[in-house]
Design a protein around this motif. Sequence first.
Motif, PDB file in Angstrom:
ATOM      1  N   PRO A   6       0.940  -1.278   0.068  1.00 22.01           N
ATOM      2  CA  PRO A   6       0.115  -0.045   0.087  1.00 22.01           C
ATOM      3  C   PRO A   6       0.656   1.336   0.020  1.00 22.01           C
ATOM      4  O   PRO A   6       2.200   1.139   0.461  1.00 22.01           O
ATOM      5  CB  PRO A   6      -0.663  -0.252   1.347  1.00 22.01           C
ATOM      6  CG  PRO A   6      -0.506  -1.640   1.706  1.00 22.01           C
ATOM      7  CD  PRO A   6       0.644  -1.910   1.320  1.00 22.01           C
ATOM      8  N   PRO A   7       0.366   2.288  -0.530  1.00 22.82           N
ATOM      9  CA  PRO A   7       0.965   3.531  -0.196  1.00 22.82           C
ATOM     10  C   PRO A   7       1.367   3.975   1.047  1.00 22.82           C
ATOM     11  O   PRO A   7       0.480   3.801   2.046  1.00 22.82           O
ATOM     12  CB  PRO A   7      -0.038   4.700  -0.961  1.00 22.82           C
ATOM     13  CG  PRO A   7      -1.312   4.191  -0.752  1.00 22.82           C
ATOM     14  CD  PRO A   7      -1.262   2.482  -1.000  1.00 22.82           C
ATOM     15  N   TYR A   8       2.592   4.505   1.294  1.00 23.36           N
ATOM     16  CA  TYR A   8       3.121   4.772   2.578  1.00 23.36           C
ATOM     17  C   TYR A   8       2.782   6.195   3.274  1.00 23.36           C
ATOM     18  O   TYR A   8       1.890   6.357   4.032  1.00 23.36           O
ATOM     19  CB  TYR A   8       4.669   4.847   2.674  1.00 23.36           C
ATOM     20  CG  TYR A   8       5.311   3.317   2.043  1.00 23.36           C
ATOM     21  CD1 TYR A   8       4.785   2.214   2.301  1.00 23.36           C
ATOM     22  CD2 TYR A   8       6.291   3.385   1.078  1.00 23.36           C
ATOM     23  CE1 TYR A   8       4.926   0.965   1.766  1.00 23.36           C
ATOM     24  CE2 TYR A   8       6.634   2.411   0.476  1.00 23.36           C
ATOM     25  CZ  TYR A   8       6.175   0.841   0.918  1.00 23.36           C
ATOM     26  OH  TYR A   8       6.794   0.020   0.385  1.00 23.36           O
ATOM     27  N   LEU A   9       3.258   7.177   2.557  1.00 20.27           N
ATOM     28  CA  LEU A   9       3.022   8.576   2.887  1.00 20.27           C
ATOM     29  C   LEU A   9       3.007   8.873   4.532  1.00 20.27           C
ATOM     30  O   LEU A   9       1.795   8.593   5.148  1.00 20.27           O
ATOM     31  CB  LEU A   9       1.496   8.874   2.361  1.00 20.27           C
ATOM     32  CG  LEU A   9       1.393   9.149   0.917  1.00 20.27           C
ATOM     33  CD1 LEU A   9       0.047   9.432   0.401  1.00 20.27           C
ATOM     34  CD2 LEU A   9       2.358  10.089   0.432  1.00 20.27           C
ATOM     35  N   GLY A  10       3.894   9.382   4.998  1.00 22.46           N
ATOM     36  CA  GLY A  10       3.998   9.948   6.417  1.00 22.46           C
ATOM     37  C   GLY A  10       3.092  11.111   6.410  1.00 22.46           C
ATOM     38  O   GLY A  10       2.448  11.710   5.693  1.00 22.46           O
ATOM     39  N   TYR A  70       0.228   6.808   6.324  1.00 18.60           N
ATOM     40  CA  TYR A  70      -0.930   6.176   5.436  1.00 18.60           C
ATOM     41  C   TYR A  70      -1.121   4.662   5.317  1.00 18.60           C
ATOM     42  O   TYR A  70      -2.288   4.222   5.550  1.00 18.60           O
ATOM     43  CB  TYR A  70      -1.053   6.796   4.239  1.00 18.60           C
ATOM     44  CG  TYR A  70      -2.352   6.906   3.250  1.00 18.60           C
ATOM     45  CD1 TYR A  70      -3.406   7.354   3.874  1.00 18.60           C
ATOM     46  CD2 TYR A  70      -2.299   6.513   2.202  1.00 18.60           C
ATOM     47  CE1 TYR A  70      -4.650   7.671   3.317  1.00 18.60           C
ATOM     48  CE2 TYR A  70      -3.526   6.436   1.320  1.00 18.60           C
ATOM     49  CZ  TYR A  70      -4.500   7.243   1.903  1.00 18.60           C
ATOM     50  OH  TYR A  70      -5.690   7.109   1.184  1.00 18.60           O
ATOM     51  N   VAL A  71      -0.018   4.048   5.410  1.00 22.57           N
ATOM     52  CA  VAL A  71      -0.175   2.374   5.315  1.00 22.57           C
ATOM     53  C   VAL A  71      -0.936   1.898   6.618  1.00 22.57           C
ATOM     54  O   VAL A  71      -1.497   0.815   6.544  1.00 22.57           O
ATOM     55  CB  VAL A  71       1.253   2.005   4.882  1.00 22.57           C
ATOM     56  CG1 VAL A  71       2.081   2.280   6.368  1.00 22.57           C
ATOM     57  CG2 VAL A  71       1.108   0.485   4.652  1.00 22.57           C
ATOM     58  N   ALA A 111      -0.501  -9.728   5.203  1.00 21.00           N
ATOM     59  CA  ALA A 111       0.983  -9.248   4.951  1.00 21.00           C
ATOM     60  C   ALA A 111       1.086  -8.217   4.259  1.00 21.00           C
ATOM     61  O   ALA A 111       0.951  -8.136   3.001  1.00 21.00           O
ATOM     62  CB  ALA A 111       1.557 -10.505   4.753  1.00 21.00           C
ATOM     63  N   PHE A 112       1.758  -7.116   4.572  1.00 24.62           N
ATOM     64  CA  PHE A 112       2.020  -5.984   3.816  1.00 24.62           C
ATOM     65  C   PHE A 112       3.449  -5.546   3.937  1.00 24.62           C
ATOM     66  O   PHE A 112       3.958  -5.614   5.086  1.00 24.62           O
ATOM     67  CB  PHE A 112       1.096  -4.601   4.484  1.00 24.62           C
ATOM     68  CG  PHE A 112      -0.278  -4.727   4.067  1.00 24.62           C
ATOM     69  CD1 PHE A 112      -1.140  -4.895   2.968  1.00 24.62           C
ATOM     70  CD2 PHE A 112      -1.251  -4.944   5.284  1.00 24.62           C
ATOM     71  CE1 PHE A 112      -2.409  -5.258   2.620  1.00 24.62           C
ATOM     72  CE2 PHE A 112      -2.604  -4.926   5.251  1.00 24.62           C
ATOM     73  CZ  PHE A 112      -3.208  -5.145   3.884  1.00 24.62           C
ATOM     74  N   ILE A 141       6.483   2.282  10.835  1.00 21.84           N
ATOM     75  CA  ILE A 141       5.131   2.083  11.800  1.00 21.84           C
ATOM     76  C   ILE A 141       5.592   1.089  12.975  1.00 21.84           C
ATOM     77  O   ILE A 141       5.110   0.739  13.912  1.00 21.84           O
ATOM     78  CB  ILE A 141       4.352   1.230  10.784  1.00 21.84           C
ATOM     79  CG1 ILE A 141       4.567  -0.193  10.491  1.00 21.84           C
ATOM     80  CG2 ILE A 141       3.662   2.022   9.481  1.00 21.84           C
ATOM     81  CD1 ILE A 141       3.312  -0.985   9.893  1.00 21.84           C
ATOM     82  N   CYS A 142       6.760   0.627  12.805  1.00 23.32           N
ATOM     83  CA  CYS A 142       7.337  -0.158  13.847  1.00 23.32           C
ATOM     84  C   CYS A 142       8.351   0.334  14.387  1.00 23.32           C
ATOM     85  O   CYS A 142       9.198  -0.227  15.186  1.00 23.32           O
ATOM     86  CB  CYS A 142       7.859  -1.507  13.185  1.00 23.32           C
ATOM     87  SG  CYS A 142       6.666  -2.523  12.479  1.00 23.32           S
TER      88      CYS A 142
END
Length: 925
Positions: free
Chosen positions: A490-494, A522-523, A542-543, A549-550
């Motif tokens: 998916p698109p990440y986008l902070g 965004y993800v 699973a992405f 995000i971690c």
Amino acid sequence: MNAVEIEEAVSALAESPFDPAEFPFQFLEAFGNKPATIKRLRDGHSNSSDVGGVLQRNNIHLAAAAEGDVAATLARLKSSPATTKAKAQFILATDGDMFEAEDIESGETVACTFAEFPEHFGFFLPLAGISTVKQVRDSAFDIRATSRLNRLYVELLKDNPEWSKADRRPDMNHFMARLIFCFFAEDTDIFNGTGLFTATVDQMSEKDASNTHEVIAEIFRAMNTPINDRQTAGIRSWANVFPYVNGGLFSGSLEVPRFSRIARSYLLHIGSLKWTQINPDIFGSMIQAVADDEERGALGMHYTSRPNILKILDPLFLDSLREQLEEAGDSGRKLLNLRNRMARIRVFDPACGSGNFLVIAYKEMREIEAEINRRRGEEGRASDIPLTNFRGIELRDFPAEVARLALIIAEFQCDTLYRGQKLALAEFLPLNAQNWITCGNALRIDWLSICPPTGTSVKLVGDDLFHTPLDQAQIDFENEGGETYICGNPPYLGSTWQNKEQKSDLEQIFGHRTSGWKSLDYVAGWFMKAADYGLHTPAVAAFVSTNSICQGQQVPVLWPLIFDTGHEIAFAHTSFKWANLASHNAGVIVVVVAIARNVAKERPLFGFDDVGQSVVQSTKNINAYLIPGNNVIVTKSPKPITQVSEMEFGNKASDGGNLLLDSDELSRLELSDEQKEKFICRIFGAAEFIQGKSEYCIWINEGNAEEALAIEPIAKRVEGVRRMRLESSKDATRAKAAKPYLFDEVKQTGDEDSIFIPSVSSENRPYLPVGILGKRTIAKAPNFALYRADLWNMAIIASRIHLVWVAAVCGKLKTDFRYSNTLGWNTFPVPTLTEKNKDDLTRCAEDILLAREAHFPATIADLYDPENMPANLREAHERNDEVLERIYIGRRFKNDTERLEKLFELYTKMTAGSGAAKKKAGARA
């Protein structure tokens, strides 16, 4: 340059008259070398060839050969001492007729005619800094086709500007999808006759292209008309040879944009390419960029390598299928059970783009099924794996169309491979009208409407493969007892880069759950939607995601919400580079995270060891930081949880540029040496500390304010501070206008040493930058410092174990480390230190400082360049790590994963009960 641009340049070079003297420079220019680099090679300043060619260090040694002398010239290049000394990876020789090259490292070779060498351009992509895998080299066709289609697309829009408007762009994209199908079909005998489409356009359209659009429209009309209806429809005889395709691909408007002579030429050239070589794994993502204005400038950057995709699909479900196949052996019953299981597996990509994940999943499953059929003596059997079990959601219409087309092509290719072309052709047309890719916003659509819970059936029948409503898939679906696997990139986008609509998407998902949703990438929306989906039906998701995000502050916002749904991390892959086809590999650092409610007892954690080799660790639990251990969440602590000294922000000026001075501004104050000594201090931010830049500040305290303000140039600057603060919209800042000679926030007197830590620093350094600021030296906010602290604190900050903790829990700014006192230092678990421990660590810190001093005036940036770090400094750090890590476990840690496992174990113990262990800070009186 990206791969498509390079292909275009290489093709143009092959089509130009061969100039032996210029070819080496033209070739290097085609692979992105800058004019200045070419000039140095041409002038001989950087060309060390000893055989009369051109030698670029670490890259290539190439030469124009005499006619018929190509093989001998290549041999001379290979045996050349200069080739070895310059560590050239490639050698190349050509006489304008034949072309030969070799990759010295791998031993791979290319031998072809000069005109054909662009077909092998992927072989040379490392010259442009593009890391390639074999699949890319073998898929040069897809890049060449994309390049040609891009030229055609741009030319058509130039001649048909109305088609570029928002309301007509879907028609234009749909037209391109039809062309792609025609090119593929005419080269694979789907059309009765090789090259039928291109030849018909060439023969029936005028050379000036005046009727090209009419010819193509008639061919499309034929493919949308059943054979029995064609006489009534009045299909022209020359178009009647085309088969009935339908399936929605040729339904709807059959209008075709008008062609110029150039556009017609492009079309015919595209048709002459070898479309049997199309690889739907890569082709979809390349074509996707053609139709997107923003992405066209980045052509080639959307390639997703099969090895990377398999990092998700293998542990998600493919490894399980292969293991079951291995266990089945030649047992007909067990093989049948596996085949039946596979027929009910759904693969769902809710950000499918042009279908890369779905295509690769389908092809891998067909390979396993073919082996089952072989073992059961049923080779050539029709597949039980329906395309409709490969679901997707895509925001934009054209990639959604390309995804369906890529899957259709993949199905035909698999049928041809495993059943033979005759059967594949017999069953391919007409296309099925079922639809399984939905065009819409995945964060707004109910995923259960796309992939209903297993054990239920949905009968929503549609008649148009290529036009989909927003909220439902149009298929007959029954999947009693099947499995659902969710995957994708998916698109990440902070948060900083999200637009209003994207922020609204996240608010709709998270707004009622947490007040911290605005900080999420965004993800994160896809992970939460997957967790919600898993509450209704068994699934594993699973992405691919940015590693942020971690890390850091997103972890306590996102992961408790996911864990609260009963989901756990089923497997994960720690940070790696998700590469593309852009020059110098502008890939992003990503992780793979899988979540499920029913998780195996042993969970694989994939990663790399200290020398970069892939490793997999089996663990009973993977936490949100992708570390083996309990699901602990590290939260900010206002004070240290151990005996380390307190860390504070540096001093904040809020001065409107009046108290801070560069060298020129200081000189213009024309202060005496005595005045400078009293009222001027060096001030350090990250750039000053790491790169050695100079900055100064006017530093006044209550005791000497009257004397300082008697100095006119200082008084003027202080008055500037007063005015700036009075004009502030903040009450607190206006209040500080009463004493404008003081910094807004004062943390030190200026008469003591401090331990300084930059707030942001490069991830490329092996250790975090930290050091001592002496007297009359000020630490600047938002950086950090320990004031009046013992030196052993510096040894801890300078350690490898502290770096890996900060990398895990503090997060990053882009790819740089973003330090935090409350999240990185105050939470850092340090065992109870004895006085001897402190003495040993103090000596380690002193040794590091002495090692640096030996290389004065080298900067921190110079000293900690990973490629050029001085041996004595590296040894000092190694001793520091040895001493500190023995305090933790009595020996050195094996790797960073083991370091983090221990740290999380200690953190859990130290914060058990009250949320943070209350331990006295080790500050010096």
